[in-house]
Design a protein around this motif. Structure first.
Motif, PDB file in Angstrom:
ATOM      1  N   SER A  54     105.614 -77.801  91.362  1.00 26.56           N
ATOM      2  CA  SER A  54     104.938 -76.988  92.359  1.00 26.56           C
ATOM      3  C   SER A  54     105.594 -77.161  93.717  1.00 26.56           C
ATOM      4  O   SER A  54     106.121 -78.218  94.048  1.00 26.56           O
ATOM      5  CB  SER A  54     103.473 -77.404  92.435  1.00 26.56           C
ATOM      6  N   SER A  55     105.497 -76.111  94.506  1.00 25.34           N
ATOM      7  CA  SER A  55     106.045 -76.172  95.859  1.00 25.34           C
ATOM      8  C   SER A  55     105.128 -76.928  96.807  1.00 25.34           C
ATOM      9  O   SER A  55     105.465 -77.158  97.949  1.00 25.34           O
ATOM     10  CB  SER A  55     106.271 -74.751  96.391  1.00 25.34           C
ATOM     11  N   GLY A  56     103.955 -77.326  96.305  1.00 21.72           N
ATOM     12  CA  GLY A  56     102.947 -77.878  97.201  1.00 21.72           C
ATOM     13  C   GLY A  56     103.130 -79.311  97.624  1.00 21.72           C
ATOM     14  O   GLY A  56     102.455 -79.770  98.529  1.00 21.72           O
ATOM     15  N   ASP A  57     104.014 -80.050  96.956  1.00 28.69           N
ATOM     16  CA  ASP A  57     104.098 -81.462  97.276  1.00 28.69           C
ATOM     17  C   ASP A  57     105.520 -81.983  97.138  1.00 28.69           C
ATOM     18  O   ASP A  57     105.923 -82.486  96.096  1.00 28.69           O
ATOM     19  CB  ASP A  57     103.163 -82.262  96.363  1.00 28.69           C
ATOM     20  N   PRO A  58     106.337 -81.869  98.201  1.00 30.20           N
ATOM     21  CA  PRO A  58     107.735 -82.297  98.128  1.00 30.20           C
ATOM     22  C   PRO A  58     107.903 -83.771  97.794  1.00 30.20           C
ATOM     23  O   PRO A  58     108.905 -84.163  97.193  1.00 30.20           O
ATOM     24  CB  PRO A  58     108.284 -81.965  99.518  1.00 30.20           C
ATOM     25  N   GLU A  59     106.946 -84.620  98.168  1.00 32.65           N
ATOM     26  CA  GLU A  59     107.072 -86.048  97.867  1.00 32.65           C
ATOM     27  C   GLU A  59     107.055 -86.301  96.362  1.00 32.65           C
ATOM     28  O   GLU A  59     107.817 -87.114  95.843  1.00 32.65           O
ATOM     29  CB  GLU A  59     105.950 -86.839  98.548  1.00 32.65           C
ATOM     30  N   SER A  60     106.173 -85.585  95.648  1.00 34.98           N
ATOM     31  CA  SER A  60     106.123 -85.768  94.202  1.00 34.98           C
ATOM     32  C   SER A  60     107.373 -85.203  93.546  1.00 34.98           C
ATOM     33  O   SER A  60     107.875 -85.749  92.551  1.00 34.98           O
ATOM     34  CB  SER A  60     104.872 -85.119  93.614  1.00 34.98           C
ATOM     35  N   VAL A  61     107.908 -84.117  94.104  1.00 38.17           N
ATOM     36  CA  VAL A  61     109.155 -83.549  93.577  1.00 38.17           C
ATOM     37  C   VAL A  61     110.285 -84.562  93.715  1.00 38.17           C
ATOM     38  O   VAL A  61     111.059 -84.794  92.775  1.00 38.17           O
ATOM     39  CB  VAL A  61     109.505 -82.239  94.300  1.00 38.17           C
ATOM     40  N   ASN A  62     110.396 -85.185  94.872  1.00 36.09           N
ATOM     41  CA  ASN A  62     111.445 -86.180  95.090  1.00 36.09           C
ATOM     42  C   ASN A  62     111.294 -87.372  94.145  1.00 36.09           C
ATOM     43  O   ASN A  62     112.285 -87.907  93.637  1.00 36.09           O
ATOM     44  CB  ASN A  62     111.420 -86.665  96.541  1.00 36.09           C
ATOM     45  N   LEU A  63     110.062 -87.778  93.894  1.00 36.84           N
ATOM     46  CA  LEU A  63     109.820 -88.893  92.995  1.00 36.84           C
ATOM     47  C   LEU A  63     110.334 -88.588  91.588  1.00 36.84           C
ATOM     48  O   LEU A  63     110.973 -89.430  90.945  1.00 36.84           O
ATOM     49  CB  LEU A  63     108.330 -89.211  92.940  1.00 36.84           C
ATOM     50  N   MET A  64     110.074 -87.375  91.109  1.00 33.14           N
ATOM     51  CA  MET A  64     110.431 -87.045  89.732  1.00 33.14           C
ATOM     52  C   MET A  64     111.918 -86.785  89.535  1.00 33.14           C
ATOM     53  O   MET A  64     112.391 -86.698  88.400  1.00 33.14           O
ATOM     54  CB  MET A  64     109.618 -85.840  89.269  1.00 33.14           C
ATOM     55  N   LYS A  65     112.680 -86.679  90.601  1.00 34.57           N
ATOM     56  CA  LYS A  65     114.122 -86.478  90.457  1.00 34.57           C
ATOM     57  C   LYS A  65     114.801 -87.627  89.732  1.00 34.57           C
ATOM     58  O   LYS A  65     115.888 -87.461  89.183  1.00 34.57           O
ATOM     59  CB  LYS A  65     114.765 -86.276  91.841  1.00 34.57           C
ATOM     60  N   SER A  66     114.158 -88.774  89.707  1.00 33.06           N
ATOM     61  CA  SER A  66     114.721 -89.920  88.999  1.00 33.06           C
ATOM     62  C   SER A  66     114.557 -89.799  87.489  1.00 33.06           C
ATOM     63  O   SER A  66     115.204 -90.527  86.730  1.00 33.06           O
ATOM     64  CB  SER A  66     114.047 -91.219  89.461  1.00 33.06           C
ATOM     65  N   TYR A  67     113.691 -88.865  87.048  1.00 35.15           N
ATOM     66  CA  TYR A  67     113.328 -88.818  85.637  1.00 35.15           C
ATOM     67  C   TYR A  67     113.700 -87.502  84.952  1.00 35.15           C
ATOM     68  O   TYR A  67     113.880 -87.459  83.747  1.00 35.15           O
ATOM     69  CB  TYR A  67     111.833 -89.089  85.488  1.00 35.15           C
ATOM     70  N   TYR A  68     113.798 -86.438  85.733  1.00 34.38           N
ATOM     71  CA  TYR A  68     114.255 -85.149  85.208  1.00 34.38           C
ATOM     72  C   TYR A  68     114.647 -84.274  86.375  1.00 34.38           C
ATOM     73  O   TYR A  68     114.594 -84.714  87.542  1.00 34.38           O
ATOM     74  CB  TYR A  68     113.183 -84.483  84.335  1.00 34.38           C
ATOM     75  N   THR A  69     115.054 -83.037  86.091  1.00 30.97           N
ATOM     76  CA  THR A  69     115.432 -82.120  87.161  1.00 30.97           C
ATOM     77  C   THR A  69     114.260 -81.215  87.499  1.00 30.97           C
ATOM     78  O   THR A  69     113.951 -80.276  86.750  1.00 30.97           O
ATOM     79  CB  THR A  69     116.632 -81.249  86.736  1.00 30.97           C
ATOM     80  N   PRO A  70     113.542 -81.490  88.582  1.00 31.72           N
ATOM     81  CA  PRO A  70     112.425 -80.625  88.947  1.00 31.72           C
ATOM     82  C   PRO A  70     112.927 -79.306  89.534  1.00 31.72           C
ATOM     83  O   PRO A  70     113.875 -79.289  90.326  1.00 31.72           O
ATOM     84  CB  PRO A  70     111.654 -81.444  89.986  1.00 31.72           C
TER      85      PRO A  70
END
Length: 341
Positions: free
Chosen positions: A175-191
């Motif tokens: 989702s576009s709503g939470d950039p912090e969570s997007v950055n976190l998941m970059k370690s585990y897959y390609t958001p």
């Protein structure tokens, strides 16, 4: 069914949430106060219909408060929160993703993957944190009418996923709503950040391979048409609330406020009951009508997922979820599980 209605979610949220109607529905009061309520839930969805029912109740009580509900027409949850702030709308049904734009502490109800094992866990944490969360939201200028949820986030994909490492090579909706969570998941897959109404297009054209969404949304939006596999894993609950701006609330007379409180509390209880039943029903419906293939989670795979997620928790605590709320959630759940409840 060929129509592809605008959809809902953010996990992120992700995210329920969660819930409302088509533009221009008027609950029916001939006079009184009109409250414009927005949501990202699709028009015609079960959540929309339940909000319509609540709107009808509101209009027949003290003060004749009518609910004019907008679904899928006000942008994502970030845009909806902005519209509330400038007074374009007076309320919204938001998941924890949208609520987090108002008060970050609400993320404790949704942003802690695999922390909750069942709905009793969710209820215990919500009720423990509820007074503090409602106070914080009120201080931020919003009144909670009721709390709701919209099922468990599960991973749908265009090829089977079982192990945590299977995500590594995938492009996963975010989702576009939470950039912090997007950055976190970059370690585990390609958001891949998309608005909810772009999900089907993203699956069709190969922009995304998988998405974490609740079953009701996947069923309503025909997700298995392009992502026919679902991992049998409860990743996180989608939680949310119906909130009104305090500016709008303070303009209502006490009798109207009392009526809205009473009817909304009942509506919240019913929405939670119905949405939880619908969560399992939606999975079965997708299996029967769209050929959804449920990928069983082996004991070994579950241990692997839990071990990987446990490594994420220190990064979630204090960033996605404020440390005091993270710790309070862990404390409630440890006590419950130690007591065998």
């Amino acid at each position: 069914m060929k129509s592809r209605p605008r959809s809902f979610l953010r996990l992120a949220a992700l995210t329920l949430a969660v819930l409302a109607c088509g533009a221009g529905f008027n609950a029916g009061a001939a006079a009184g106060t009109e409250l414009r309520i927005a949501t990202v839930a699709p028009a015609g969805s079960s959540f929309h219909k339940r909000l319509q029912t609540l709107g009808n109740e509101w209009s027949h009580g003290a003060g004749g408060v009518s609910m004019n509900i907008y679904a899928g027409t006000q942008g994502g949850e970030l845009q909806i929160v902005r519209r509330m702030r400038v007074g374009q709308i007076q309320g919204a049904m938001l998941t924890s993703v949208g609520l987090a734009q108002i008060e970050r502490s609400v993320t404790a109800l949704q942003y802690m993957p695999m922390m909750f094992r069942d709905w009793d866990d969710v209820d215990a944490v919500r009720e423990k944190l509820r007074p503090d969360l409602e106070r914080r939201l009120n201080d931020a200028g919003y009144v909670v009418m009721f709390w709701a949820d919209a099922g468990w986030v599960r991973y749908f994909s265009n090829k089977p996923i079982q192990r945590f490492q299977d995500l590594k090579s995938l492009r996963v909706y975010a989702s576009s709503g939470d950039p912090e969570s997007v950055n976190l998941m970059k370690s585990y897959y390609t958001p891949v950040v998309l608005e909810p109404d772009q999900i089907l297009l993203g699956l069709r054209n190969g922009m995304i391979d998988a998405l974490p969404v609740p079953a009701f949304f996947a069923n309503f939006s025909q997700i298995p048409t392009y992502a026919p596999y679902m991992l049998d894993l409860r990743w996180a609950p989608i939680t949310g609330a119906l909130v009104l701006t305090r500016r709008a609330w303070d303009k209502l007379d006490p009798a109207a406020q009392s009526w809205l409180r009473e009817t909304s509390e009942r509506a919240g209880n019913e929405m939670r009951r119905a949405s939880r039943a619908e969560d399992e029903q939606a999975v079965q419906a997708m299996k029967d009508k769209m050929g959804l293939k449920v990928v069983a989670m082996t004991a070994e795979a579950e241990r692997e997922w839990r071990a990987e997620v446990a490594r994420i928790y220190p990064r979630i605590r204090g960033t996605l979820v404020p440390a005091p709320m993270f710790d309070a959630t862990v404390e409630v759940l440890k006590a419950r599980h130690a007591a065998g409840t």
